[in-house]
Design an enzyme around this catalytic site. Sequence first.
Site, PDB file in Angstrom:
ATOM      1  N   CYS A  74      10.592   1.567   1.704  1.00 50.00           N
ATOM      2  CA  CYS A  74      11.563   0.545   2.112  1.00 50.00           C
ATOM      3  C   CYS A  74      13.001   1.059   2.045  1.00 50.00           C
ATOM      4  O   CYS A  74      13.854   0.599   2.787  1.00 50.00           O
ATOM      5  CB  CYS A  74      11.398  -0.707   1.267  1.00 50.00           C
ATOM      6  SG  CYS A  74      11.459  -0.401  -0.493  1.00 50.00           S
ATOM      7  N   TRP A  92       0.798  -1.226   0.000  1.00 51.72           N
ATOM      8  CA  TRP A  92       0.000   0.000   0.000  1.00 51.72           C
ATOM      9  C   TRP A  92       0.834   1.281   0.000  1.00 51.72           C
ATOM     10  O   TRP A  92       0.276   2.361  -0.080  1.00 51.72           O
ATOM     11  CB  TRP A  92      -0.894  -0.006   1.251  1.00 51.72           C
ATOM     12  CG  TRP A  92      -0.146  -0.488   2.474  1.00 51.72           C
ATOM     13  CD1 TRP A  92      -0.168  -1.754   3.001  1.00 51.72           C
ATOM     14  CD2 TRP A  92       0.761   0.257   3.294  1.00 51.72           C
ATOM     15  NE1 TRP A  92       0.669  -1.840   4.100  1.00 51.72           N
ATOM     16  CE2 TRP A  92       1.254  -0.613   4.300  1.00 51.72           C
ATOM     17  CE3 TRP A  92       1.228   1.581   3.284  1.00 51.72           C
ATOM     18  CZ2 TRP A  92       2.171  -0.209   5.272  1.00 51.72           C
ATOM     19  CZ3 TRP A  92       2.144   1.982   4.252  1.00 51.72           C
ATOM     20  CH2 TRP A  92       2.595   1.085   5.228  1.00 51.72           C
ATOM     21  N   GLU A 117      11.249  -8.349  -2.668  1.00 49.62           N
ATOM     22  CA  GLU A 117      11.678  -6.981  -2.362  1.00 49.62           C
ATOM     23  C   GLU A 117      11.142  -6.672  -0.973  1.00 49.62           C
ATOM     24  O   GLU A 117       9.962  -6.372  -0.816  1.00 49.62           O
ATOM     25  CB  GLU A 117      11.125  -6.044  -3.446  1.00 49.62           C
ATOM     26  CG  GLU A 117      11.963  -4.816  -3.646  1.00 49.62           C
ATOM     27  CD  GLU A 117      11.652  -3.754  -2.622  1.00 49.62           C
ATOM     28  OE1 GLU A 117      12.342  -3.735  -1.581  1.00 49.62           O
ATOM     29  OE2 GLU A 117      10.735  -2.974  -2.852  1.00 49.62           O
ATOM     30  N   LYS A 173      -2.096  -9.477  -6.944  1.00 53.02           N
ATOM     31  CA  LYS A 173      -2.916  -9.194  -5.769  1.00 53.02           C
ATOM     32  C   LYS A 173      -2.523  -7.814  -5.312  1.00 53.02           C
ATOM     33  O   LYS A 173      -1.445  -7.579  -4.801  1.00 53.02           O
ATOM     34  CB  LYS A 173      -2.709 -10.201  -4.634  1.00 53.02           C
ATOM     35  CG  LYS A 173      -3.782 -10.026  -3.559  1.00 53.02           C
ATOM     36  CD  LYS A 173      -3.356 -10.425  -2.158  1.00 53.02           C
ATOM     37  CE  LYS A 173      -2.398  -9.485  -1.494  1.00 53.02           C
ATOM     38  NZ  LYS A 173      -2.935  -8.127  -1.206  1.00 53.02           N
TER      39      LYS A 173
HETATM   40  P1  NAD Z   1       2.260  -6.895   6.832  1.00 49.28           P
HETATM   41  O1  NAD Z   1       3.584  -7.489   7.100  1.00 49.28           O
HETATM   42  O2  NAD Z   1       1.048  -7.595   7.335  1.00 49.28           O
HETATM   43  O3  NAD Z   1       2.007  -6.709   5.271  1.00 49.28           O
HETATM   44  C1  NAD Z   1       2.987  -6.239   4.393  1.00 49.28           C
HETATM   45  C2  NAD Z   1       2.477  -6.521   2.986  1.00 49.28           C
HETATM   46  O4  NAD Z   1       2.412  -7.919   2.781  1.00 49.28           O
HETATM   47  C3  NAD Z   1       1.063  -6.033   2.723  1.00 49.28           C
HETATM   48  O5  NAD Z   1       0.997  -5.552   1.407  1.00 49.28           O
HETATM   49  C4  NAD Z   1       0.179  -7.264   2.897  1.00 49.28           C
HETATM   50  O6  NAD Z   1      -0.973  -7.225   2.087  1.00 49.28           O
HETATM   51  C5  NAD Z   1       1.103  -8.347   2.418  1.00 49.28           C
HETATM   52  N1  NAD Z   1       0.869  -9.624   3.053  1.00 49.28           N
HETATM   53  C6  NAD Z   1       0.776  -9.887   4.370  1.00 49.28           C
HETATM   54  N2  NAD Z   1       0.608 -11.193   4.588  1.00 49.28           N
HETATM   55  C7  NAD Z   1       0.576 -11.787   3.369  1.00 49.28           C
HETATM   56  C8  NAD Z   1       0.439 -13.122   2.925  1.00 49.28           C
HETATM   57  N3  NAD Z   1       0.316 -14.149   3.796  1.00 49.28           N
HETATM   58  N4  NAD Z   1       0.449 -13.366   1.596  1.00 49.28           N
HETATM   59  C9  NAD Z   1       0.592 -12.367   0.705  1.00 49.28           C
HETATM   60  N5  NAD Z   1       0.741 -11.081   1.077  1.00 49.28           N
HETATM   61  C10 NAD Z   1       0.741 -10.794   2.392  1.00 49.28           C
HETATM   62  O7  NAD Z   1       2.288  -5.468   7.461  1.00 49.28           O
HETATM   63  P2  NAD Z   1       1.702  -4.052   7.093  1.00 49.28           P
HETATM   64  O8  NAD Z   1       1.191  -3.474   8.368  1.00 49.28           O
HETATM   65  O9  NAD Z   1       0.823  -4.004   5.929  1.00 49.28           O
HETATM   66  O10 NAD Z   1       3.042  -3.323   6.721  1.00 49.28           O
HETATM   67  C11 NAD Z   1       4.009  -3.168   7.747  1.00 49.28           C
HETATM   68  C12 NAD Z   1       5.350  -3.615   7.385  1.00 49.28           C
HETATM   69  O11 NAD Z   1       5.443  -4.129   6.076  1.00 49.28           O
HETATM   70  C13 NAD Z   1       6.277  -2.428   7.423  1.00 49.28           C
HETATM   71  O12 NAD Z   1       6.828  -2.308   8.682  1.00 49.28           O
HETATM   72  C14 NAD Z   1       7.293  -2.741   6.394  1.00 49.28           C
HETATM   73  O13 NAD Z   1       8.347  -3.433   6.995  1.00 49.28           O
HETATM   74  C15 NAD Z   1       6.639  -3.688   5.457  1.00 49.28           C
HETATM   75  N6  NAD Z   1       6.307  -3.091   4.159  1.00 49.28           N
HETATM   76  C16 NAD Z   1       7.311  -3.009   3.259  1.00 49.28           C
HETATM   77  C17 NAD Z   1       7.071  -2.440   2.036  1.00 49.28           C
HETATM   78  C18 NAD Z   1       8.162  -2.320   1.026  1.00 49.28           C
HETATM   79  O14 NAD Z   1       8.090  -1.453   0.186  1.00 49.28           O
HETATM   80  N7  NAD Z   1       9.169  -3.193   1.057  1.00 49.28           N
HETATM   81  C19 NAD Z   1       5.803  -1.937   1.738  1.00 49.28           C
HETATM   82  C20 NAD Z   1       4.786  -2.055   2.685  1.00 49.28           C
HETATM   83  C21 NAD Z   1       5.053  -2.644   3.903  1.00 49.28           C
END
Ligand code: NAD
Length: 477
Positions: free
Chosen positions: A283, A150, A249, A174
Amino acid sequence: MYPEILLHIDGVWTKGSGSRSQPVLNPASGEAIGAVPYAEKADLDQALAAAERGFAVWRKVSSFERYKIMRRAADILRSRAEDIARIMVQEQGKPLAEAKGEILFGGDIIDWFAEEGRRTYGRVVPARAENIYQLVLKEPVGPVAAFTPWNFPINQAVRKISIALAAGCSVILKGPEETPGSCAELVRAYADAGVPAGVINLVFGIPAEISEYLIPHPIIRKVSFTGSTAVGKHLAMLAGQHMKRVTMELGGHAPAIVFEDADIDQAVKILAANKFRNAGQICVAPTRFLVQEKVYGTFVDKFTAAAKAIRVGDGLEKETGMGPLANTRRVEAMEAFVADAVSQGARIKTGGKRIGNKGNFFEPTVMTDVPLSARIMSEEPFGPIAPIMPFTDFDGLVAEANRLDYGLAAYAYTRSAKTATAIGAALESGMVSINHHGLALPEVPFGGIKDSGYGSEGGSEALDGYLNTKFVTQFGS
Ligand code: NAD
């Protein structure tokens, strides 16, 4: 103002077969502005069948024709940038100028991969005997399951889609449930440009349900994920069990190093802009500020002043320099990071608190005297908090910079060419940017090492992850 969100399966925009959905919230107000339908298993089955058919069609489209369709998608995206930016701000929170920049930059990414797809050459290896031709062919790996988050609703998705399409693959994306509208507009730009039905499919739903179903599925040949390291490791494990190609990533915790001979004003200006851009939810954001002792006090004062000067507000307001955090989880995470650091002796130079009780606003925050035991010194902050700590010597600095399992981005500022070369060589990081902020252009590699993942989402390396190498040796004239 905010569009109806639909899935895109086999060239058709659809609500899907089920009745489950979740509201889309405006992070500046907390109010629901729409709803995103969930894909059910039947929808995923349809998307898989469509991706299989789409792949059969798209792999046969010449790279020159693919290039033309992709370039058209880029132009369509750019022509709609103003409207899509408003959708993005409402669902994600970032300032309008940042949203528009992301969309225009998305056009650059499509253009570049469109062109690069025409240069996926194989090679002819000289043979040991006459009349033998040894051919190395590059073939598209097959239908891709892509998962994007997001924080950059368009730019995370546009890379994966564009790389896949340039290589000749089809995709099931997705998209991000919390910011689905602008991501769907990206897919619409591709569809309107003439990408055949089934080549790009867009679904939303419960992330774990979708990944658990798609990744092991025999139609899927490649997995690409952007998100947290914890989730990435889980998905990589799943992909490994089914021998699927993977690009990961993941998170980072970028050291931002300022040597005593640096142009301090320039370092403050660039690092502050990139620390607080997208409210720190990037990130590759600079996150651990390591400043040489002699200039530490000056840097802290100037950086704090820069943080204080940022106007926080609704991204649709013209004066806004930093919008709200994208979801309430991030606000709670920021509060927990600050409370933990302060309980261990950290001092807050500015910020440290959420703003108001409506929306997910958090103050641009600068902290000093943060002990290494504080969570924020080891866990990715993914928000507008900058911990700054001093260092004395080069070796100690390098040990601290490389201390974590992350290895995504790193930054350094120095006027010495010798120091610049030494730090560039010493950092364990997929990307290092010295004396400027020069990461994430479409034509350069983008990716991490260690727990930050593997594979590239930029540069010609990106295509390798979506191609199989086939060797054909042929005897006879
Ligand atoms: P999260 O770890 O639950 O989710 C991170 C992302 O992974 C989201 O887009 C979510 O839809 C996806 N996701 C989660 N579980 C999944 C699964 N089992 N299968 C497929 N997709 C799945 O946490 P969050 O609260 O959404 O984001 C917080 C953390 O995620 C941040 O602290 C950061 O570290 C990381 N993040 C990294 C990036 C990046 O650009 N690398 C982007 C967004 C979030």
